[in-house]
Enzyme design. Structure first.
Site, PDB file in Angstrom:
ATOM      1  N   ALA A 115      33.738  40.708 -26.194  1.00 32.98           N
ATOM      2  CA  ALA A 115      34.996  40.034 -26.500  1.00 32.98           C
ATOM      3  C   ALA A 115      35.754  40.834 -27.551  1.00 32.98           C
ATOM      4  O   ALA A 115      35.240  41.833 -28.061  1.00 32.98           O
ATOM      5  CB  ALA A 115      34.734  38.629 -27.017  1.00 32.98           C
ATOM      6  N   GLU A 123      40.974  48.098 -29.397  1.00 35.06           N
ATOM      7  CA  GLU A 123      39.951  48.645 -30.282  1.00 35.06           C
ATOM      8  C   GLU A 123      39.049  49.574 -29.469  1.00 35.06           C
ATOM      9  O   GLU A 123      38.633  49.204 -28.371  1.00 35.06           O
ATOM     10  CB  GLU A 123      39.104  47.542 -30.914  1.00 35.06           C
ATOM     11  CG  GLU A 123      38.182  48.100 -31.990  1.00 35.06           C
ATOM     12  CD  GLU A 123      37.331  47.036 -32.698  1.00 35.06           C
ATOM     13  OE1 GLU A 123      37.402  45.852 -32.323  1.00 35.06           O
ATOM     14  OE2 GLU A 123      36.613  47.417 -33.625  1.00 35.06           O
ATOM     15  N   GLU A 142      38.697  40.397 -30.961  1.00 32.71           N
ATOM     16  CA  GLU A 142      39.262  39.452 -31.933  1.00 32.71           C
ATOM     17  C   GLU A 142      40.765  39.589 -32.176  1.00 32.71           C
ATOM     18  O   GLU A 142      41.242  39.189 -33.245  1.00 32.71           O
ATOM     19  CB  GLU A 142      38.528  39.631 -33.271  1.00 32.71           C
ATOM     20  CG  GLU A 142      38.820  40.953 -34.026  1.00 32.71           C
ATOM     21  CD  GLU A 142      37.813  42.073 -33.767  1.00 32.71           C
ATOM     22  OE1 GLU A 142      37.145  42.052 -32.724  1.00 32.71           O
ATOM     23  OE2 GLU A 142      37.710  42.972 -34.627  1.00 32.71           O
ATOM     24  N   ASN A 143      41.550  40.135 -31.247  1.00 34.69           N
ATOM     25  CA  ASN A 143      43.000  40.291 -31.441  1.00 34.69           C
ATOM     26  C   ASN A 143      43.598  39.070 -32.141  1.00 34.69           C
ATOM     27  O   ASN A 143      43.300  37.937 -31.785  1.00 34.69           O
ATOM     28  CB  ASN A 143      43.681  40.462 -30.091  1.00 34.69           C
ATOM     29  CG  ASN A 143      42.917  41.377 -29.175  1.00 34.69           C
ATOM     30  OD1 ASN A 143      42.697  42.527 -29.495  1.00 34.69           O
ATOM     31  ND2 ASN A 143      42.446  40.846 -28.056  1.00 34.69           N
ATOM     32  N   GLU A 167      32.054  44.559 -38.837  1.00 29.43           N
ATOM     33  CA  GLU A 167      31.101  44.143 -37.807  1.00 29.43           C
ATOM     34  C   GLU A 167      29.774  43.650 -38.382  1.00 29.43           C
ATOM     35  O   GLU A 167      29.255  42.623 -37.960  1.00 29.43           O
ATOM     36  CB  GLU A 167      30.892  45.254 -36.781  1.00 29.43           C
ATOM     37  CG  GLU A 167      32.157  45.621 -35.982  1.00 29.43           C
ATOM     38  CD  GLU A 167      32.794  44.443 -35.248  1.00 29.43           C
ATOM     39  OE1 GLU A 167      32.147  43.379 -35.132  1.00 29.43           O
ATOM     40  OE2 GLU A 167      33.952  44.588 -34.795  1.00 29.43           O
ATOM     41  N   GLU A 199      34.009  36.148 -32.813  1.00 33.08           N
ATOM     42  CA  GLU A 199      35.432  36.522 -32.738  1.00 33.08           C
ATOM     43  C   GLU A 199      36.269  35.656 -33.668  1.00 33.08           C
ATOM     44  O   GLU A 199      37.199  36.142 -34.308  1.00 33.08           O
ATOM     45  CB  GLU A 199      35.940  36.433 -31.295  1.00 33.08           C
ATOM     46  CG  GLU A 199      35.143  37.247 -30.277  1.00 33.08           C
ATOM     47  CD  GLU A 199      34.890  38.685 -30.685  1.00 33.08           C
ATOM     48  OE1 GLU A 199      35.705  39.265 -31.437  1.00 33.08           O
ATOM     49  OE2 GLU A 199      33.849  39.252 -30.276  1.00 33.08           O
ATOM     50  N   HIS A 247      36.007  36.866 -37.268  1.00 29.45           N
ATOM     51  CA  HIS A 247      36.755  38.104 -37.518  1.00 29.45           C
ATOM     52  C   HIS A 247      38.145  37.819 -38.099  1.00 29.45           C
ATOM     53  O   HIS A 247      38.743  38.696 -38.718  1.00 29.45           O
ATOM     54  CB  HIS A 247      36.943  38.895 -36.221  1.00 29.45           C
ATOM     55  CG  HIS A 247      35.903  39.945 -35.963  1.00 29.45           C
ATOM     56  ND1 HIS A 247      35.428  40.796 -36.951  1.00 29.45           N
ATOM     57  CD2 HIS A 247      35.265  40.311 -34.815  1.00 29.45           C
ATOM     58  CE1 HIS A 247      34.541  41.632 -36.406  1.00 29.45           C
ATOM     59  NE2 HIS A 247      34.419  41.361 -35.123  1.00 29.45           N
TER      60      HIS A 247
HETATM   61  C1  7ML Z   1      29.074  41.792 -31.100  1.00 26.47           C
HETATM   62  C2  7ML Z   1      31.918  43.585 -29.724  1.00 26.47           C
HETATM   63  C3  7ML Z   1      32.334  44.889 -29.364  1.00 26.47           C
HETATM   64  C4  7ML Z   1      31.400  45.872 -29.093  1.00 26.47           C
HETATM   65  C5  7ML Z   1      32.959  42.539 -30.081  1.00 26.47           C
HETATM   66  C6  7ML Z   1      33.794  45.228 -29.303  1.00 26.47           C
HETATM   67  C7  7ML Z   1      33.754  42.818 -31.343  1.00 26.47           C
HETATM   68  C8  7ML Z   1      34.486  45.205 -30.633  1.00 26.47           C
HETATM   69  C9  7ML Z   1      34.907  43.821 -31.110  1.00 26.47           C
HETATM   70  C10 7ML Z   1      28.555  40.566 -31.419  1.00 26.47           C
HETATM   71  C11 7ML Z   1      28.992  39.445 -30.759  1.00 26.47           C
HETATM   72  C12 7ML Z   1      29.959  39.586 -29.798  1.00 26.47           C
HETATM   73  C13 7ML Z   1      30.467  40.826 -29.482  1.00 26.47           C
HETATM   74  C14 7ML Z   1      30.020  41.947 -30.121  1.00 26.47           C
HETATM   75  C15 7ML Z   1      30.531  43.297 -29.767  1.00 26.47           C
HETATM   76  C16 7ML Z   1      30.050  45.586 -29.146  1.00 26.47           C
HETATM   77  C17 7ML Z   1      29.613  44.310 -29.483  1.00 26.47           C
HETATM   78  N1  7ML Z   1      35.633  44.001 -32.367  1.00 26.47           N
HETATM   79  O1  7ML Z   1      34.312  41.630 -31.823  1.00 26.47           O
HETATM   80  O2  7ML Z   1      32.929  43.296 -32.355  1.00 26.47           O
HETATM   81 ZN    ZN Z   2      32.965  42.137 -33.903  1.00 27.31          ZN
END
Ligand code: 7ML
Ligand code: ZN
Length: 864
Positions: free
Chosen positions: A267, A126, A269-270, A325, A303, A306
């Protein structure tokens, strides 16, 4: 071939077109090797609609080895390879394409696509990383089933993992082995993952509501299983919570989490195989703080959630990122609130929103939660899309109520399971299930900027009537139309009683402000009342109200809602700091005295009530930021309070220190308040007392929470003690970079004559690694965010240090560079000389050769 003169191109939401071809299945094989991994992809391709356009697959940094269509090698005039695409000119309606290409994981420092983290291969796809693995239709509305074969040396990589179910394993010649995985759920390629390495594994089991057994596995670096227990426990609680609150069960037989040290984000969520930054997995009391524990719980939950909000129902295009998100952040926030203190969770969320999201929404990169124009998608994983996005979902929840909201979620899954959809589809489901019209509400999806709500009220003694006038405007985007703003309101009397707000006797009520100006009348109000507006922060807005200081302090003292109390305290302190007005110091002091004497109830909340707003939050309240002026006012307030309350603080400290509770939740509160008290005390002139307490706390405690609390206090109060304790910490933890991040972060926040040279020295410290984003964020990130006086030095050397780091990262890891540039972007808001100096650095960056699209997009926006 793109040349250095090609400017990165923007994409627009309005130009969305459904794909010309789709891929229904992919058979993927990766033969893993450091320098040349060979990837073979067999794609089942189908034309969509009636056209004869060429098939254009995305690809980046790939070396094509061979390509054949339905078993026949393509001739060189049948396709073209460019830096960004593989174009096949003529394809039948349905066909199978076989592509072989090579990549070099070890040389990939961007941590996007397939790369190596220490000794393990792993992936991050992603948003658009899959195109760095093989040629593909790298867009979320192409959903395929995956069959993945991984081949690697068995001794180095005993574990070979991918999405879905393990269907076959076996040995090969020369010490190699393989594993085949099958994911039955069609998914976009951004959810693909592959891991190969040598790990220790923590295993557990979860039985779903419908009695299916799920195998749970957390993979960590060897020797670290005992630090994965909290993550496992959080996972099981998340799975149960989603069943109980949303009726959503996990859908595969296995759920895997792999923790890696080199990771750009928190992290990922694959499907069935989450990848985590080890920061959000590893914890034990000795090496992680209570805050770290909380962070792990919420990221694990995020995650996991998701799987339904993101994976089963995914995004049609990346402009819809907030669909998954915003919703998933809202869900993880509610989970955390149910697991711990709802008020404290809300306070921390709002604090973050005010300090990060409000400035983003007022700066050059301001965008609605559904952006309309994007150059580099990685730049839109923002506080706006995530946290304001979650606030927008929360407002829908507030407007509909829990039961209608749940009906809306049910309808959303009933309609869209297995699909790639838009934010409009989500809102439509909410509207149809509840019967509540959300047309005007949708403005939140396409209008940027933080609305300001002005409130004033009049009490009519003769009529027993209160008239409340509310108006809204948007200072950054004056052309915006009025938003739908739910205003949760409560009244308290001047002696602290809550007053029924309507004839039904409700304690609070939600008003809907959806015009520029509205008035609301309340009858049968028998005596003067204080309105408590935006209870629980019912909308992501700024509030302007002409409430007397003493009424703010009454709210702090009496309101039922813990959030409202904190919020009033923040408003009060903000006024004191920005006006320098000390007329109510005695009242402020007595209030804290009362707090410190009543050490029962939610101690974490008390710790928050004692927190003075920081410069990031205050910066959003002024037209021009004078860093040194604001910071000295903050320090002055802390000093005055600390000196006036030193006796009470020391007493409270001892009482808390002697607390013999066995209840872990109480202990979390005790530690939070104890650290807060010690830190405030560090600002007093009681240097000897505080040094003694800090030293004792550091040496006698066996929790990282208390040791870090002691270090922070020592940093403020006593330079030589601080140096002594930091030396001890270094000796003890130097082998573990993740733990050393706390240490790097502390030194980055030291404000003295040696700050800059110390930062340079630390970059060659044995525990530092400039390629590891966690280390960079700990050192450089903490410096630029939490060392205002050194970062904003009038000689410009703080900015220059950041710029050099950005130039270095621009080549190796543009995503990390792009996050670090944030504080420079709001240069226009600063007073001189900072304003000019920051602009100069941006100018310098704009002239860098091969500026990445990530930095280009932000630098251009900031300078225009
Ligand atoms: C938000 C994440 C990303 C980028 C994780 C990457 C994700 C994209 C991914 C809240 C809690 C934990 C991680 C994130 C976050 C910026 C923030 N899909 O799961 O959204
Ligand atoms: Zn996320």
């Amino acid at each position: 071939m793109t040349t250095t003169h090609d400017l990165p191109q923007a994409k627009y939401l309005k130009d969305y077109q459904s794909p010309d071809y789709t891929i229904s299945h992919i058979d993927l094989e990766a033969r893993l090797d450091d320098m040349s991994t060979q990837v073979t992809a067999i794609l089942d391709i189908e034309r969509q609609g009636n056209h004869q356009k060429p098939l254009m697959l995305d690809g980046s940094d790939l070396e094509l080895i061979s390509i054949s269509l339905d078993g026949i090698a393509l001739m060189s005039d049948q396709y073209v390879v460019s830096e960004t695409h593989l174009t096949v000119y003529s394809v039948p309606d349905k066909c199978q394409l076989r592509i072989v290409n090579q990549i070099s994981p070890v040389q990939n420092k961007s941590l996007e696509g397939l790369y190596k983290s220490d000794g393990a291969f792993c992936t991050q796809c992603e948003a658009e990383g899959f195109r760095r693995i093989t040629y593909y239709l790298d867009r979320p509305d192409v959903l395929a089933t995956y069959h993945t074969t991984i081949v690697a040396k068995e001794s180095e990589y005993p574990y070979l993992l991918s999405n879905g179910n393990l269907v076959e394993t076996g040995s090969l010649e020369q010490g190699y082995h393989y594993a085949k995985w099958e994911d039955p759920f069609p998914k976009p390629c951004y959810l693909f993952a592959l891991v190969a390495g040598n790990f220790d594994k923590l295993s557990d089991e979860f039985v779903t509501a419908s009695q299916r057994q799920v195998q749970l596995e957390i993979y960590v670096d060897q020797g670290n299983v005992s630090r994965a227990e909290h993550a496992m426990d959080s996972l099981k609680r998340s799975m149960r919570w989603d069943e109980e609150v949303y009726g959503l069960e996990y859908d595969l037989d296995r759920y895997m989490i792999v923790a890696v040290d080199f990771f750009n984000m928190g992290a990922m969520e694959n499907k069935g195989l989450n990848l985590f930054n080890s920061k959000y997995v590893l914890a034990d009391k000795k090496s992680a703080t209570d805050t770290d524990y909380h962070g792990i719980e919420s990221v694990i939950a995020h995650e996991y959630f998701h799987n339904w909000t993101g994976n089963r129902v995914t995004c049609r295009d990346w402009f819809q990122l907030s669909l998954k998100e915003g919703l998933t952040v809202f869900r993880d926030q509610e989970f955390s609130a149910d697991m711990g203190s709802r008020a404290v969770n809300r306070i921390q969320q709002v604090d973050l929103l005010r300090s990060r999201q409000f400035s983003e929404d007022a700066g050059p990169m301001a965008h609605p939660i559904r952006p309309e124009k994007v150059i580099e998608m990685n730049n839109f994983y923002t506080a706006t899309v995530y946290d304001k996005g979650a606030e927008v979902i929360r407002m829908i929840h507030t407007l509909l109520g829990q039961s209608n909201f749940r009906k809306g979620m049910d309808l959303y899954f009933e309609r869209h399971d297995g699909q790639a959809v838009t934010c409009d589809d989500f809102v439509q489901a909410m509207q149809d299930a509840s019967g509540i019209d959300l047309e005007q509400f949708k403005r939140w999806y396409f209008q940027a900027g933080t609305p300001t709500v002005s409130a004033s009220w009049k009490y009519d003694v003769d009529q027993n009537q209160l008239t409340l006038s509310l108006s809204q405007r948007n200072d950054s985007f004056p052309e915006n139309k009025p938003s739908v703003i739910p205003v949760k309101l409560q009244f308290i009397s001047e002696d602290g009683q809550s007053i029924a707000i309507n004839t039904q006797g409700d304690q609070s009520q939600v008003l809907i402000l959806n015009e520029s100006t509205q008035t609301f009348q309340f009858d049968r109000i028998e005596s003067p009342v204080i309105p408590v507006l935006f209870e629980g922060f019912s909308a992501p807005v700024k509030l302007e109200q002409t409430i007397p200081e003493l009424d703010l302090l009454r709210i702090v003292q009496y309101a039922q809602d813990g959030f409202a109390r904190w919020d009033a305290m923040q408003s009060f302190c903000t006024r004191v700091i920005l006006t320098g007005e000390l007329s109510y110091f005695d009242e402020h002091k007595s209030l804290y005295q009362a707090l410190l004497q009543k050490l029962d109830g939610d101690l974490e909340l008390y710790a928050e009530l004692l927190e003075i707003p920081d410069i990031q939050t205050l910066a959003e309240q002024v037209d021009e930021i004078d860093v040194f002026q604001i910071q000295s006012q903050i320090d002055a307030l802390k000093e005055s309070l600390a000196n006036a309350l030193s006796k009470e603080l020391i007493e409270a400290y001892h009482l808390l220190n002697d607390d013999k509770s066995q209840d872990e939740r109480r202990l979390v509160g005790v530690r939070a308040l104890k650290n807060q008290v010690l830190l405030l005390l560090a600002h007093s002139s009681e240097q000897d007392a505080i040094s003694e307490l800090a030293k004792l706390q550091y040496t006698s405690s066996d929790t990282m929470t208390e040791q870090l609390g002691a270090l922070k206090a020592a940093k403020v109060a006593n330079t030589s003690l601080f140096a002594e304790l930091m030396k001890d910490f270094d000796t003890r933890w130097q082998h573990d970079g993740l733990i050393m991040d706390k240490w790097f972060g502390l030194y980055a926040q030291v404000d003295d004559d040696d700050t800059l040279s110390r930062l340079e020295k630390l970059q060659s410290h044995r525990s530092y690694n400039p390629d590891n984003p966690n280390r960079v964020r700990a050192l450089i990130g903490q410096f630029i965010m939490n060392n205002p006086k050194q970062f904003h030095r009038p000689d410009g050397k703080g900015y220059a240090l950041l710029t050099s780091e950005l130039i270095r990262l621009n080549e190796s890891n543009p995503q990390v560079a792009s996050r670090l540039i944030t504080p420079l972007l709001s240069w226009k808001k600063y007073s001189q000389p900072q304003k000019k100096l920051m602009q100069m650095e941006l100018q310098r960056l704009s002239e860098v050769d091969n500026l990445s699209p990530d930095l280009y997009e932000k630098v251009e926006a900031a300078l225009s």
